[in-house]
Design a protein around this motif. Structure first.
Motif, mmCIF file in Angstrom:
data_model
loop_
_atom_site.group_PDB
_atom_site.id
_atom_site.type_symbol
_atom_site.label_atom_id
_atom_site.label_comp_id
_atom_site.label_asym_id
_atom_site.label_seq_id
_atom_site.Cartn_x
_atom_site.Cartn_y
_atom_site.Cartn_z
ATOM 1 N N VAL A 41 -2.154 -6.431 -69.891
ATOM 2 C CA VAL A 41 -0.923 -7.317 -69.542
ATOM 3 C C VAL A 41 -1.153 -8.893 -70.031
ATOM 4 O O VAL A 41 -0.568 -9.477 -70.739
ATOM 5 N N GLU A 42 -2.202 -9.354 -69.385
ATOM 6 C CA GLU A 42 -2.510 -10.693 -69.763
ATOM 7 C C GLU A 42 -3.062 -11.254 -70.930
ATOM 8 O O GLU A 42 -2.536 -12.110 -71.421
ATOM 9 N N VAL A 43 -3.876 -10.337 -71.382
ATOM 10 C CA VAL A 43 -4.378 -10.794 -72.985
ATOM 11 C C VAL A 43 -3.250 -10.524 -74.028
ATOM 12 O O VAL A 43 -3.073 -11.317 -74.712
ATOM 13 N N ALA A 66 1.165 -0.575 -66.922
ATOM 14 C CA ALA A 66 0.693 -1.641 -67.682
ATOM 15 C C ALA A 66 1.564 -1.226 -68.833
ATOM 16 O O ALA A 66 2.337 -2.158 -69.463
ATOM 17 N N THR A 67 1.834 0.158 -69.226
ATOM 18 C CA THR A 67 2.915 0.395 -70.450
ATOM 19 C C THR A 67 4.446 -0.051 -70.008
ATOM 20 O O THR A 67 5.195 -0.635 -70.741
ATOM 21 N N ARG A 68 4.541 0.295 -68.728
ATOM 22 C CA ARG A 68 6.307 -0.471 -68.128
ATOM 23 C C ARG A 68 6.081 -1.709 -68.458
ATOM 24 O O ARG A 68 7.435 -2.376 -68.860
ATOM 25 N N ARG A 69 5.171 -2.684 -67.928
ATOM 26 C CA ARG A 69 5.006 -4.070 -68.209
ATOM 27 C C ARG A 69 5.271 -4.533 -69.711
ATOM 28 O O ARG A 69 5.744 -5.282 -70.102
ATOM 29 N N ILE A 70 4.610 -3.995 -70.321
ATOM 30 C CA ILE A 70 4.557 -4.083 -71.700
ATOM 31 C C ILE A 70 5.854 -3.774 -72.764
ATOM 32 O O ILE A 70 6.251 -4.443 -73.346
ATOM 33 N N PRO A 83 4.605 -4.471 -78.407
ATOM 34 C CA PRO A 83 3.770 -3.271 -79.379
ATOM 35 C C PRO A 83 3.949 -1.994 -79.104
ATOM 36 O O PRO A 83 4.630 -1.771 -77.902
ATOM 37 N N LYS A 84 3.741 -1.211 -79.912
ATOM 38 C CA LYS A 84 3.834 0.233 -79.567
ATOM 39 C C LYS A 84 2.464 0.909 -78.808
ATOM 40 O O LYS A 84 1.537 0.294 -78.891
ATOM 41 N N VAL A 85 2.795 1.775 -77.656
ATOM 42 C CA VAL A 85 1.775 2.265 -76.883
ATOM 43 C C VAL A 85 1.483 3.399 -76.932
ATOM 44 O O VAL A 85 2.489 4.352 -77.014
ATOM 45 N N LEU A 86 0.191 3.871 -77.465
ATOM 46 C CA LEU A 86 -0.162 5.223 -77.558
ATOM 47 C C LEU A 86 -1.085 5.361 -76.235
ATOM 48 O O LEU A 86 -2.144 4.800 -76.140
ATOM 49 N N ILE A 87 -0.829 6.605 -75.496
ATOM 50 C CA ILE A 87 -1.587 6.868 -74.166
ATOM 51 C C ILE A 87 -2.683 7.797 -74.770
ATOM 52 O O ILE A 87 -2.744 8.589 -75.473
ATOM 53 N N LEU A 88 -3.842 7.478 -74.121
ATOM 54 C CA LEU A 88 -5.039 8.445 -73.882
ATOM 55 C C LEU A 88 -5.145 8.827 -72.680
ATOM 56 O O LEU A 88 -5.217 8.441 -71.759
ATOM 57 N N THR A 89 -5.135 10.246 -72.799
ATOM 58 C CA THR A 89 -5.577 11.114 -71.722
ATOM 59 C C THR A 89 -6.559 11.988 -71.514
ATOM 60 O O THR A 89 -6.842 12.531 -72.812
ATOM 61 N N ALA A 99 4.660 10.418 -67.590
ATOM 62 C CA ALA A 99 5.335 9.317 -66.838
ATOM 63 C C ALA A 99 5.234 7.809 -67.750
ATOM 64 O O ALA A 99 6.036 6.835 -67.864
ATOM 65 N N ALA A 100 4.225 7.692 -68.684
ATOM 66 C CA ALA A 100 3.982 6.849 -69.377
ATOM 67 C C ALA A 100 5.085 7.192 -70.580
ATOM 68 O O ALA A 100 5.526 5.907 -71.113
ATOM 69 N N LEU A 101 5.104 8.161 -71.131
ATOM 70 C CA LEU A 101 6.249 8.394 -72.151
ATOM 71 C C LEU A 101 7.612 7.690 -71.499
ATOM 72 O O LEU A 101 8.281 7.097 -72.131
ATOM 73 N N LYS A 102 7.891 8.012 -70.314
ATOM 74 C CA LYS A 102 9.151 7.781 -69.789
ATOM 75 C C LYS A 102 9.123 6.094 -69.740
ATOM 76 O O LYS A 102 10.259 5.508 -69.642
ATOM 77 N N ALA A 103 7.979 5.472 -69.536
ATOM 78 C CA ALA A 103 7.856 4.189 -69.317
ATOM 79 C C ALA A 103 7.905 3.314 -70.680
ATOM 80 O O ALA A 103 7.980 1.854 -70.549
ATOM 81 N N GLY A 104 8.016 4.212 -71.782
ATOM 82 C CA GLY A 104 8.172 3.381 -73.160
ATOM 83 C C GLY A 104 7.176 3.617 -74.204
ATOM 84 O O GLY A 104 7.022 3.275 -75.143
ATOM 85 N N ALA A 105 6.126 4.264 -73.739
ATOM 86 C CA ALA A 105 5.050 4.643 -74.596
ATOM 87 C C ALA A 105 5.660 5.616 -75.859
ATOM 88 O O ALA A 105 6.641 6.281 -75.692
#
Length: 229
Positions: A41-43, A66-70, A83-89, A99-105
């Motif tokens: 988030v900082e970077v 972090a995804t929610r913040r972004i 930016p678009k977020v791709l979650i790595l699991t 939950a990350a998809l719900k947060a906007g990923a």
């Protein structure tokens, strides 16, 4: 057009592996890296990034936070320039990934994804597509319906008020995982018309992609875990 990618993972070895794969692509540039969500988030306040590859389980701030913040503003609405977020699991059907998809990923990938699929996924989300098919998201909902705090089948459908009757029809079919072609055939419309409807639906409801439509439909009680609503 070059796709600027940020790598976020607390394991440096994994970041190195992804960096080696992506650096070999002429249209992909590693623009930034971070070891946890807070650093990411900082970077991102200073780095120009198109796609974030985001690990889920990290110290200080996990990938969901972090995804929610972004991706979302303070009111939970999508940030248009994020930016678009791709979650790595590590595990398929991970509740954290949902939950990350719900947060906007915009999608999720397994960490052992073959390099060609990783590259294709990055290009897809950069082009505005969701990497996770809505039907896969439905399976995630079915799997974790009993433990996810977002499961509110009594919430009702007021969120759909901005939609016309036809748009509601299209919305429900999108949420069930149907493609534009399948929707066009079922409603006797052209694919171009369906595409226009989908664009208007996402805009009116403040959704980033079709995956978010599945999440909203489930929250509004229009889809039920294990069934099609």
């Amino acid at each position: 057009m070059t796709v600027r990618v940020m790598l976020v993972d607390d394991q440096e070895l994994l970041r190195t592996g992804f960096r080696m794969v992506l650096a070999s692509q002429p249209d992909i540039e590693i623009a930034a890296e971070a070891g946890d969500g807070a650093q990411a988030v900082e970077v991102l306040r200073q780095a120009e990034v198109d796609v974030v590859l985001m690990d889920v389980r990290m110290p200080r701030m996990d990938g969901v936070q972090a995804t929610r913040r972004i991706c979302l503003d303070q009111d939970g609405l999508p940030l248009p320039d994020a930016p678009k977020v791709l979650i790595l699991t590590t595990f398929d059907l991970d509740e954290y990934a949902f939950a990350a998809l719900k947060a906007g990923a915009s999608g999720f990938l397994l960490k052992d994804v073959p390099p060609p699929e990783l590259v294709a996924a990055i290009r897809a989300v950069h082009a505005g597509d969701a990497v996770v098919a809505p039907t896969t998201t439905r399976r995630m909902i079915d799997r974790f319906a009993d433990v996810l705090p977002m499961a509110r089948p009594d919430a009702g459908p007021p969120a759909l008020d901005p939609l016309t009757e036809r748009e509601r029809e299209v919305f429900l079919l999108v949420a069930q995982g149907l493609s534009n072609g399948e929707i066009a055939e079922g409603l006797t419309l052209s694919e171009a018309t369906v595409k226009t409807h989908v664009g208007r639906i996402l805009g009116k409801l403040g959704l980033r992609d079709r995956v978010q439509a599945v999440v909203l439909a489930y929250e509004a009680g229009l889809l039920r875990a294990g069934g099609h609503g």
